[in-house]
Scaffold this active site. Structure first.
Site, short mmCIF file in Angstrom:
data_model
loop_
_atom_site.label_atom_id
_atom_site.label_comp_id
_atom_site.label_asym_id
_atom_site.label_seq_id
_atom_site.Cartn_x
_atom_site.Cartn_y
_atom_site.Cartn_z
CG ASP A 206 -2.03 2.17 6.50
OD1 ASP A 206 -2.85 1.66 5.46
OD2 ASP A 206 -1.62 3.12 6.75
CG ASP B 170 -4.32 -1.95 2.66
OD1 ASP B 170 -4.62 -2.00 1.43
OD2 ASP B 170 -4.14 -1.12 3.40
CG ASP C 298 -1.89 1.16 1.40
OD1 ASP C 298 -2.54 1.36 0.14
OD2 ASP C 298 -1.96 1.71 2.45
#
Length: 907
Positions: A643, A647, A342
């Site tokens: 985070d 996700d 990410d």
């Protein structure tokens, strides 16, 4: 609104929901039979009975007993338990106790390290708000968020966690932080107007989703989805539906267990048939010999050694601020070929930063990242003094004064923002220029202001300087501010086309652009209204802002790429922003893939597109899941970092999930195998190095354990097929295995990394635990060990020693061979003829000392002699044993030299 709400059936959890974001508010109100005043209490109660509480059902979790029993679910463990049961039935209580003890210790360690149940779904539940301000019977009521139903009207304001999915009815300067859900790096402006039906989640301005947080402003929204029908609930179902994958290590160990079990059973059967039918041995005698063969061949200490090696790797990672939640995950990062990461909060700090100032005739770059006022100003590659640059100071002062945010500093938390991230970046810019907020506010106090609203897209403040001068400061969207400016700061006429080109260039590099301006007002002006905001302003310049990469992340990405690990960035941001960040990280940012494009591609086409770029933008949780699955289907071992709650499904589906510990949501942390406590992507490179070291050490343990088992099994096989007395007893075999397991084997768990560990490519996913080279080394050393043991055995018998002395000499020959071999195996192919081999691992030296002490007790202590049937050895016996062990050491070093000559560096 009809009173009979039974006509509103409860939809199935996976039933497609209406496209609320594409409907006008009037349509949504009619569809849900509600009004802007909300529901009546009676209607709400009826709907609650239909739809159920606004909460997510917890998935069933296995109890502690079942989780403990799962620690024994391994073919090698089953084989050990069968061997222990047979030895117990035969009355060999010592052997049985040792085997049962090893199995139990391994299960307890695994239970402690891995026994925590997956709590990803519960963490998603925690994202839901506990209370909500709702309109019931036309009045405000604060209720438990679990009591919300579709049709309720909920009021939200700054700091509120959105309690359900809402279709906004009104919004006043409303911005919502959706980073945890969409990956968008800045709070999103909200507006009740409908958007296109095909708009991705991050662009649905008329929606407020459960679990997101209101950054600024206020609004009212109609509840359109609760519980499992919300976006959070949908992600929760994705998490619960994803099966946790076995790690590469567990797959390799399972494969090894199958191979060695089949081999032992085959050899045992052949040995029994030969001994009973050809050798003419009594069935009980040959059966005891076969049990001894199985005990000798099974590396009973391996499960415990693997677990301990992983635990030591876990401790090493913890010192590097990486917390391991599942023990085998320690090794997995060393095997991955792709890291899908990410962007927001992982590669970047999730802190907006002013990175460029576009002034009349100047382009100034600003260094430093985040809210800490650390960095400087550069023009044309040269550092400049902001205090001596009038253009920089005028713009920085405007950025500081036309601002409602505040920055606070503490030793524990560092710099923290209270307010809008964009405004926080502007305060940091001013501090870098040397301006003090308190002093500037006192020198030119604010008289009045016009807050930012989406209708006019600017913020304006009114100030005076204690000397009669009154002026207005303006900041906002470049197009809007430029339209209000008549000149540039240098007094030159405003060139709209030139400024538009500069603005487009910055936006093309992924920067969010703000324009700042000022104008003089008549002395005595005390109020500021929208009527005062007319084309009369002087443009001070443009500020380019972005959430820049962490400097250490750039180095970490480069290190991973050098190690043959591909880094793919998956983000919810716009493609332009994602490509700009990707370029600064050293990724292949050309032709980024968008989530909308992913929806149009089949698996083969998606694989082809993934081969062209390392940047994926506007990705939803389903997109991330599909990307991970696509890479895994191509044979890659995939790590996923993130985070946000968005996700969590991909974190759980990946071969290893890595969550951020500080900014990461509970959902992400609980779905992950590894948690980085400092949110630093650089720790991943360290973890990859540690993972490769751990796997190397496990292979070194195999290289060390298996020749011992092979040598012991070979002794028994030769004795059976030659019709000789057993050179060692089953108890003596277990003594060798036990002593070396708790001393010499353990030392290998502390081995430092091999040279060049981060310059070699990842291991192929299909590579077995026992490679051809490793198997050849095991066979070679087993033959050397077996030959040395038989030499000693026949030498003792040949000079008239009793069977007890000969067996004692054989046991000591096996152990002494392992003591010398320990220093061979510390390096796969590198030479052991160097000081580092002896001094590089103190545990190895101490393990050898302890082993020799234990062998002295085994040989000379009367209780041990009675228990194991041993006898004292003389100096001649020890001289032969040490000489043969040293000779074996030299022969192994010769084999390693041959491998080095052919360029072999790992096994």
């Amino acid at each position: 609104m009809r009173p009979d709400t039974q006509s509103l059936p409860r939809p199935a959890t996976d039933e497609p929901q209406p496209l609320w974001h594409a409907q006008a508010t009037v349509q949504v109100l009619q569809h849900l039979e509600s009004s802007s005043l909300g529901l009546t209490g009676a209607e709400a109660a009826t709907r609650l009975a239909i739809h159920g509480p606004n909460g997510l059902a917890a998935a069933p979790r296995p109890g502690w007993l079942r989780r403990f029993a799962r620690q024994f679910h391994n073919l090698l463990i089953y084989t050990l338990l069968v061997a222990a049961a047979i030895t117990l039935w035969l009355g060999d209580y010592l052997d049985a106790a040792v085997i049962f003890g090893v199995v139990l210790i391994n299960a307890v360690i695994g239970f402690i390290q891995e026994g925590k149940a997956e709590r990803a779904l519960e963490a998603v539940h925690a994202m839901l708000a506990s209370h909500a301000m709702v309109l019931r019977d036309g009045e405000r009521h604060e209720i438990d968020a679990a009591g919300l139903v579709p049709g309720d009207v909920v009021l939200i304001e700054s700091g509120t966690r959105v309690p359900a999915d809402l279709r906004l009815l009104s919004a006043k300067n409303l911005r919502i932080d959706e980073a945890a859900l969409t990956g968008e790096s800045v709070p999103v402006d909200k507006d009740p107007a409908p958007v296109a039906a095909t708009a991705p989640l991050a662009e649905r301005g008329g929606m407020a989703y459960a679990g997101t947080v209101v950054a600024v402003g206020q609004g009212a929204g109609l509840v359109v989805a609760t519980a499992g029908h919300t976006e959070i609930g949908r992600i929760g179902r994705l998490v619960s539906g994803v099966q946790s994958l076995a790690t590469p290590l567990t797959r390799r160990l399972d494969q090894f267990a199958q191979q060695i079990t089949f081999f032992i059973l085959l050899v045992s059967a052949v040995t029994f048939l030969w001994g009973s039918r050809v050798g003419g041995l009594p069935p009980l005698d040959i059966f005891l010999a076969v049990v001894g063969l199985a005990v000798a061949a099974i590396p009973e200490g391996l499960p415990a050694i693997v677990t301990i090696t992983l635990a030591i790797g876990t401790a090493a990672m913890a010192r590097q601020r990486a917390i391991v939640r599942r023990l085998p995950a320690v090794e997995t990062l060393g095997s991955v070929g792709v890291i899908c990461t990410d962007k927001t909060g992982t590669l970047t700090k999730n802190q907006m930063t002013a990175v460029r100032l576009l002034l009349p005739g100047q382009r100034v770059e600003v260094s430093g990242a985040g809210y800490a006022p650390e960095g400087g100003f550069h023009e044309g590659g040269q550092s400049i003094d902001a205090g001596q640059n009038e253009g920089v100071m005028r713009l920085a002062r405007c950025a500081l004064l036309c601002n409602d945010a505040q920055l606070h500093h503490s030793e524990a938390a560092g710099w923290a923002l209270a307010g809008d991230p964009t405004e926080g970046a502007l305060i940091t810019l001013a501090r870098k220029a040397g301006l003090d907020p308190a002093q500037e506010a006192a020198r030119t106090p604010r008289i009045d202001s016009i807050p930012f609203e989406s209708e006019h897209r600017y913020m304006a403040t009114l100030h005076h300087d204690h000397a009669g001068r009154v002026f207005a400061l303006l900041k906002g969207a470049p197009e809007r501010v430029l339209a209000l400016c008549v000149q540039e700061a240098a007094g030159q006429p405003l060139e709209q086309a030139a400024w538009q080109a500069r603005m487009d260039e910055a936006a093309g590099e992924g920067q969010r652009v703000l324009a700042l301006a000022e104008c003089e007002l008549p002395a005595g002006t005390r109020e500021l209204g929208t009527s005062d905001i007319t084309p009369r302003f002087t443009l001070l310049g443009l500020v380019g802002l972005m959430d820049p990469p962490r400097p250490e992340a750039v180095a970490a990405v480069a290190e991973c790429q050098a190690a043959g690990v591909r880094v793919v960035m998956i983000t919810g941001d716009h493609a332009t922003t994602a490509a700009a960040i990707g370029a600064s990280l050293g990724l292949r940012e050309g032709q980024p893939i968008s989530g909308a494009e992913i929806d149009t591609l089949d698996d083969a086409a998606l694989s082809a597109r993934l081969a062209q770029t390392d940047v994926i933008a506007r990705a939803s949780p389903e997109h991330k899941l599909r990307l991970v699955a696509n890479l895994q289907a191509s044979g890659q071992l995939v790590a996923m970092t993130g985070d946000g709650v968005n996700d969590a499904p991909a974190l759980k589906a990946a071969d290893i999930g890595v969550a951020m510990g500080q900014r990461g949501t509970d959902a992400a942390r609980e779905a992950a195998d590894l948690v980085l406590t400092d949110d630093n992507f650089a720790a991943i490179a360290v973890a990859v190095r540690e993972g490769r070291t751990v796997f190397d050490n496990i292979k070194k343990s195999l290289l060390f354990i298996l020749p011992t088992n092979g040598g012991e099994a070979g002794l028994i096989l030769i004795a059976v097929f030659a019709g000789l007395a057993m050179p060692v007893t089953a108890a003596q075999i277990l003594w060798v295995n036990m002593v070396t397991s708790i001393t010499l084997d353990m030392a290998l768990a502390f081995e430092p990394a091999e040279d060049g560990v981060m310059q070699r490519p990842p291991r192929p996913a299909s590579e077995p635990l026992i490679t051809r080279l490793l198997f050849a080394r095991v066979v070679y050393v087993s033959l050397l060990m077996m030959g040395a043991a038989f030499w000693v055995y026949h030498w003792e018998l040949g000079r008239g020693s009793g069977l007890d002395v000969a067996r004692t000499a054989v046991v000591n020959m096996l152990v002494m061979s392992e003591v010398f071999y320990l220093f061979n195996v510390r390096h796969f192919t590198a030479s052991a003829w160097r000081w580092e081999t002896l001094a590089g691992n103190r545990m190895a030296v101490w393990a050898c000392v302890i082993t020799l002490v234990l062998q002295a007790l085994f040989t000379y202590a009367p209780p041990m002699q009675a228990l194991f049937g041993t006898a004292a050895l003389d100096a001649a016996s020890w001289a032969l044993i040490v000489g043969l062990a040293a000779g074996k050491f030299v022969l192994v070093e010769i084999e390693k030299a041959v491998l080095r000559r052919f360029g072999v560096r790992r096994m």
